[in-house]
Design a protein around this motif. Structure first.
Motif, short mmCIF file in Angstrom:
data_model
loop_
_atom_site.label_atom_id
_atom_site.label_comp_id
_atom_site.label_asym_id
_atom_site.label_seq_id
_atom_site.Cartn_x
_atom_site.Cartn_y
_atom_site.Cartn_z
N ASP A 159 74.75 -51.25 19.59
CA ASP A 159 76.01 -50.55 19.85
C ASP A 159 75.77 -49.16 20.42
O ASP A 159 76.50 -48.70 21.30
N VAL A 160 74.73 -48.50 19.94
CA VAL A 160 74.42 -47.16 20.44
C VAL A 160 74.00 -47.22 21.90
O VAL A 160 74.41 -46.40 22.74
N GLU A 161 73.18 -48.21 22.24
CA GLU A 161 72.75 -48.35 23.64
C GLU A 161 73.93 -48.65 24.56
O GLU A 161 74.01 -48.14 25.67
N THR A 162 74.84 -49.48 24.05
CA THR A 162 76.03 -49.78 24.85
C THR A 162 76.85 -48.53 25.11
O THR A 162 77.33 -48.29 26.22
N ARG A 163 77.03 -47.74 24.06
CA ARG A 163 77.79 -46.50 24.21
C ARG A 163 77.11 -45.55 25.18
O ARG A 163 77.77 -44.85 25.96
N LYS A 164 75.78 -45.52 25.16
CA LYS A 164 75.06 -44.66 26.09
C LYS A 164 75.27 -45.12 27.53
O LYS A 164 75.45 -44.30 28.45
N GLN A 165 75.24 -46.44 27.74
CA GLN A 165 75.46 -46.96 29.09
C GLN A 165 76.88 -46.66 29.56
O GLN A 165 77.09 -46.28 30.71
N ILE A 166 77.85 -46.84 28.66
CA ILE A 166 79.24 -46.54 29.02
C ILE A 166 79.40 -45.05 29.33
O ILE A 166 80.08 -44.67 30.28
N ALA A 167 78.75 -44.21 28.51
CA ALA A 167 78.84 -42.76 28.75
C ALA A 167 78.22 -42.40 30.10
O ALA A 167 78.74 -41.56 30.83
N GLY A 168 77.10 -43.06 30.45
CA GLY A 168 76.49 -42.81 31.75
C GLY A 168 77.39 -43.23 32.91
O GLY A 168 77.49 -42.53 33.92
N LEU A 169 78.05 -44.38 32.74
CA LEU A 169 78.98 -44.83 33.78
C LEU A 169 80.17 -43.90 33.91
O LEU A 169 80.62 -43.60 35.02
N GLN A 170 80.69 -43.45 32.79
CA GLN A 170 81.81 -42.51 32.83
C GLN A 170 81.41 -41.20 33.51
O GLN A 170 82.20 -40.63 34.28
N LYS A 171 80.22 -40.75 33.23
CA LYS A 171 79.73 -39.52 33.87
C LYS A 171 79.63 -39.72 35.38
O LYS A 171 80.02 -38.83 36.16
N ARG A 172 79.12 -40.89 35.80
CA ARG A 172 78.98 -41.15 37.22
C ARG A 172 80.35 -41.25 37.90
O ARG A 172 80.54 -40.76 39.03
N ILE A 173 81.31 -41.85 37.21
CA ILE A 173 82.67 -41.94 37.75
C ILE A 173 83.25 -40.54 37.95
O ILE A 173 83.87 -40.25 38.98
N ASN A 174 83.06 -39.67 36.98
CA ASN A 174 83.56 -38.29 37.10
C ASN A 174 82.90 -37.57 38.27
O ASN A 174 83.56 -36.81 39.00
N GLU A 175 81.58 -37.81 38.45
CA GLU A 175 80.89 -37.17 39.57
C GLU A 175 81.43 -37.66 40.91
O GLU A 175 81.63 -36.88 41.85
N LEU A 176 81.68 -38.99 41.01
CA LEU A 176 82.20 -39.55 42.26
C LEU A 176 83.61 -39.03 42.54
O LEU A 176 83.97 -38.76 43.70
N GLU A 177 84.43 -38.91 41.49
CA GLU A 177 85.77 -38.37 41.69
C GLU A 177 85.72 -36.93 42.18
O GLU A 177 86.50 -36.52 43.05
N THR A 178 84.79 -36.16 41.63
CA THR A 178 84.63 -34.77 42.07
C THR A 178 84.17 -34.71 43.52
O THR A 178 84.69 -33.92 44.32
#
Length: 291
Positions: A159-178
């Motif tokens: 579960d922790v690894e999944t959350r880390k992957q989701i957090a990484g994807l969310q960070k990348r989405i924010n960077e692309l939006e910026t």
């Protein structure tokens, strides 16, 4: 285990597990700010950070600035800091990045936590002011850690690894939006510069040549001053030249030569008419002879 989280042995948790695992616990507090610290934990570390931010807030207060209010949303996934009116997320501190949390024993309103920034990898100490809930908020964060650790054991760490992957994807989405927003702004700036350049490069006082005005039949009106002006027609060709005529020939009002039946050829009229014209011509000749 830091000072705040070890209190679980002495006190009962205040919230149900479902409230923190499926939802979040909100708190309205004042945000004194955040500052970089050298260590990820320690009572003296947060104490120095609190003194530093209190002094900075005292200076801003003397300048007329009020301490901003924020909303905290605490869950097993982390602590979010939001604008209480617009609900815009100002900071998203994931739980596995929080290394220390404590309330100030000398000032019951102050509580803090240290979180490792995901971009700079620096440890930042966040300081808050709550008149009545400082200790309760600290215990709520401790309960969120306890529930997250139990969930980690039950899932075997997946579960922790999944959350880390989701957090990484969310960070990348924010960077692309910026990046997308920055590109839109650059395109808009280039369009504005192009418009300004077009305005400046057009010659001042230049007059666009106008084609001659036409009537309702798309024809150039007759001008007696320049009857032979070489004005091109609509299709770009020159009109046929006007034949020159002798100035001695008299013309009528419409510019036509007067009709003279005696100047026409003999074969231009029928025989009966031609005979009458010949008779009139002889009489005319006789009259001129006697005159």
């Amino acid at each position: 285990m830091n000072r705040a989280f070890s209190r679980k042995k002495d006190k009962t948790w205040m919230h149900t597990p479902e409230a923190l695992s499926k939802h979040y616990i909100p708190y309205n507090v004042k945000f004194l700010g955040s500052t970089e610290v050298e260590q990820p934990k320690g009572t003296e570390v947060v104490r120095d950070a609190v003194r530093k931010l209190k002094f900075a807030r005292h200076i801003k207060k003397s300048e007329g600035q009020k301490t901003p209010k924020v909303e905290l949303q605490i869950s097993i996934y982390g602590v979010k800091i939001l604008d209480p009116k617009t609900k815009e997320v100002q900071h998203n501190c994931q739980l596995h990045r929080i290394s220390f949390c404590a309330d100030d024993k000398t000032d019951k309103r102050i509580f803090t936590f240290i979180c490792k920034d995901s971009e700079s990898n620096k440890h930042l100490c966040y300081v808050f002011d709550s008149e009545k809930c400082a200790e309760e908020i600290t215990l709520t964060i401790g309960q969120a850690f306890d529930l997250a650790y139990r969930k980690f054991l039950e899932s075997g760490g997946k579960d922790v690894e999944t959350r880390k992957q989701i957090a990484g994807l969310q960070k990348r989405i924010n960077e692309l939006e910026t990046e997308n927003m920055e590109l839109k702004n650059k395109v808009q700036d280039l369009e504005n510069q192009l418009r300004i350049t077009q305005v400046h490069t057009s010659p001042a006082g230049s007059v666009t040549p106008k084609s001659p005005s036409t009537d309702i039949f798309d024809m150039v009106p007759f001008s007696p001053i320049s009857p032979q002006s070489s004005t091109p027609t609509r299709n770009g060709t020159q009109p046929p030249p006007v034949p020159s005529r002798s100035a001695e020939i008299k013309r009528d009002l419409f510019g036509a030569e007067p009709f003279d039946p005696f100047s026409c050829g003999a074969g231009d009229f029928p025989p009966d008419i031609q005979s009458k014209l010949d008779e009139m011509q002889r009489q005319r000749w006789r009259g001129s002879k006697w005159d």
